[in-house]
Design an enzyme around this catalytic site. Structure first.
Site, short mmCIF file in Angstrom:
data_model
loop_
_atom_site.label_atom_id
_atom_site.label_comp_id
_atom_site.label_asym_id
_atom_site.label_seq_id
_atom_site.Cartn_x
_atom_site.Cartn_y
_atom_site.Cartn_z
N LYS A 114 63.76 50.85 156.01
CA LYS A 114 63.84 51.79 157.14
C LYS A 114 63.38 51.13 158.43
O LYS A 114 63.95 51.37 159.49
CB LYS A 114 63.02 53.04 156.84
CG LYS A 114 63.68 53.91 155.78
CD LYS A 114 63.00 55.24 155.61
CE LYS A 114 63.65 56.02 154.48
NZ LYS A 114 62.89 57.17 154.05
N LYS A 197 73.09 54.60 147.06
CA LYS A 197 72.64 55.91 146.57
C LYS A 197 73.04 57.03 147.53
O LYS A 197 73.12 56.83 148.75
CB LYS A 197 71.13 55.92 146.32
CG LYS A 197 70.30 55.90 147.57
CD LYS A 197 68.82 56.23 147.29
CE LYS A 197 68.09 56.23 148.65
NZ LYS A 197 66.70 56.57 148.61
N LYS A 200 70.10 61.71 152.02
CA LYS A 200 70.09 62.73 153.08
C LYS A 200 70.35 62.08 154.44
O LYS A 200 70.77 62.74 155.37
CB LYS A 200 68.71 63.40 153.15
CG LYS A 200 68.38 64.30 151.99
CD LYS A 200 66.95 64.87 152.17
CE LYS A 200 66.31 65.15 150.83
NZ LYS A 200 64.86 65.10 150.81
P1 TYM Z 1 63.03 62.64 148.61
O1 TYM Z 1 62.79 63.89 149.36
O2 TYM Z 1 63.75 61.52 149.29
O3 TYM Z 1 63.85 62.94 147.28
C1 TYM Z 1 63.47 63.98 146.38
C2 TYM Z 1 63.77 63.53 144.97
O4 TYM Z 1 65.16 63.25 144.81
C3 TYM Z 1 65.33 61.96 144.22
N1 TYM Z 1 66.57 61.36 144.72
C4 TYM Z 1 67.59 60.94 143.95
N2 TYM Z 1 67.76 60.94 142.61
C5 TYM Z 1 68.93 60.47 142.13
N3 TYM Z 1 69.93 60.00 142.93
C6 TYM Z 1 69.80 59.97 144.26
N4 TYM Z 1 70.79 59.53 145.03
C7 TYM Z 1 68.59 60.46 144.84
N5 TYM Z 1 68.13 60.59 146.10
C8 TYM Z 1 66.90 61.14 146.03
C9 TYM Z 1 64.12 61.17 144.67
O5 TYM Z 1 63.88 60.07 143.84
C10 TYM Z 1 63.04 62.22 144.59
O6 TYM Z 1 62.52 62.34 143.29
N6 TYM Z 1 58.67 60.22 148.73
C11 TYM Z 1 59.38 61.32 148.09
C12 TYM Z 1 58.69 62.67 148.24
C13 TYM Z 1 57.27 62.69 147.78
C14 TYM Z 1 56.85 62.64 146.42
C15 TYM Z 1 55.42 62.73 146.48
C16 TYM Z 1 57.50 62.56 145.20
C17 TYM Z 1 56.17 62.78 148.56
N7 TYM Z 1 55.04 62.79 147.79
C18 TYM Z 1 54.66 62.71 145.31
C19 TYM Z 1 56.73 62.54 144.04
C20 TYM Z 1 55.33 62.60 144.09
C21 TYM Z 1 60.75 61.43 148.72
O7 TYM Z 1 60.96 61.04 149.84
O8 TYM Z 1 61.67 62.10 147.98
#
Ligand code: TYM
Length: 332
Positions: A114, A197, A200
């Site tokens: 990023k 992947k 968003k």
């Molecule tokens: P975030 O908001 O980007 O995504 C939420 C969840 O969706 C999963 N994900 C995917 N899984 C499969 N294929 C894809 N293309 C795909 N894109 C996203 C992500 O792996 C995630 O599980 N940093 C985290 C949020 C967070 C978090 C935490 C997660 C903050 N604190 C503590 C677990 C524990 C995030 O940005 O997820």
């Protein structure tokens, strides 16, 4: 036997979750709530690492809650809350920053990607310390398992390292969590760019299936997804990344195995297959979207659910933070 503790979070950084979020994470959350002690939250503080408009952030936070409930999270079975409602996340986040090496943080691939994209002057320091706040999110709740998609693996590894390091320096304080990452479905790819992947923040939403999008638009995106060479419906991520991605989606939503899908479409072409996948996805998402839209009609009830979730979460977070402070030698 006591139930294992599960925790995970999702950022409210879009008007809708996409199919990757659902299959990689949310679908597991709904399943795990049946027989685990589960905590799920909206990572609204993490969302501040990119510039946000207050009205948009508020809207996206509520849309996020509505989608989680519509997807099947039951507030009687799980603790659902907003990260910003629990100040202990920031407090433990600082402690985690003090346990993390600068080089170690610099090696986190999400930060590197990023910050390279936007340039260091346009990258917030918060993006650099993001994984330490995430470690705090997890460790505060003494989570045994963290259900996430493949892209979060490195963050969970860092969390494990920090927990182990803290425990060995200051005495047993944190449960060392295990990542819970599916073999299939943990990385759903973009329909137009099937080696990247689904995200968003994709440049174009043409390859992103959004839960809150209309059924017509989602069907169109699937039918016009990138076509691989050849015409056989066969799982081959190197030669046929587009078809393989659609097969993964089909399998995750129907429960059919990849070989069952291959047999079903043996004498049919890509057109028939895409039409079938479009139908499956659209019919699967239709009631979730409708329910989320209905829930959004009553914001006060959504906020009430979040407040009662926060009341439960705070008790656990407070106990862990108190123990952490005590073990560090901070005078009570
Ligand atoms: P975030 O908001 O980007 O995504 C939420 C969840 O969706 C999963 N994900 C995917 N899984 C499969 N294929 C894809 N293309 C795909 N894109 C996203 C992500 O792996 C995630 O599980 N940093 C985290 C949020 C967070 C978090 C935490 C997660 C903050 N604190 C503590 C677990 C524990 C995030 O940005 O997820």
């Amino acid at each position: 036997m006591t139930r294992k503790r599960v925790l995970s979070g999702i950022q409210p950084t879009a008007d809708s979750f996409h199919l990757g979020n659902y299959l990689g994470a949310v679908k597991q959350w709904v399943e795990l709530q049946e027989d685990h002690d589960v905590f799920f939250f909206i990572a609204d503080l993490h969302a501040l690492t990119i510039e946000t408009d207050p009205a948009i952030l508020r809207r996206r936070t509520l849309v996020s809650v509505a989608q989680l409930l519509a997807a099947g999270l039951d507030p009687h079975q799980c603790t659902l809350f907003l990260q910003s409602h629990i100040s202990q996340h920031n407090q433990l986040g600082w402690i985690m920053e003090c346990q993390t090496g600068f080089g170690e943080a610099s090696r986190m691939t999400q930060f590197k990607d990023k910050s390279q994209k936007s340039g260091t002057d346009r990258t917030a320091v918060g993006l650099f310390t993001y994984p330490m706040l995430q470690a705090a999110d997890i460790l505060l709740y003494q989570a045994d398992r963290v259900p996430v998609g493949e892209d979060q693996r490195q963050h969970i590894e860092l969390t494990r390292d920090l927990a182990g390091r803290f425990n060995s320096r200051y005495g047993q304080t944190f449960q060392v969590p295990e990542p819970h990452i599916l073999k299939s479905g943990a990385k759903i790819n973009d329909l137009q760019n099937p080696t990247a992947k689904m995200s968003k923040s994709a440049d174009s939403m043409q390859g992103v299936i959004e839960i809150m999008d209309t059924p017509e638009s989602n069907a169109k995106k699937i039918k016009s997804s990138m076509t691989d060479a050849g015409r056989e419906v066969r799982f081959d991520q190197v030669e046929k990344p587009g078809i393989s991605n659609l097969m993964t989606i089909h399998s995750a939503l129907t429960g059919n195995t990849i070989s069952q899908i291959e047999t079903e479409f043996e004498s049919k072409g890509y057109g028939d297959f895409k039409g079938a996948v479009a139908e499956i996805v659209v019919e699967y998402l239709r009631p979730i979207r409708a329910k989320a839209l209905a829930l959004l009609e009553d914001e006060a009830s959504l906020i009430k659910i979040l407040h009662s979730g926060a009341d439960k979460a705070r008790v656990v977070a407070n106990a862990t933070l108190a123990k952490t402070y005590e073990n560090l030698g901070l005078v009570p």
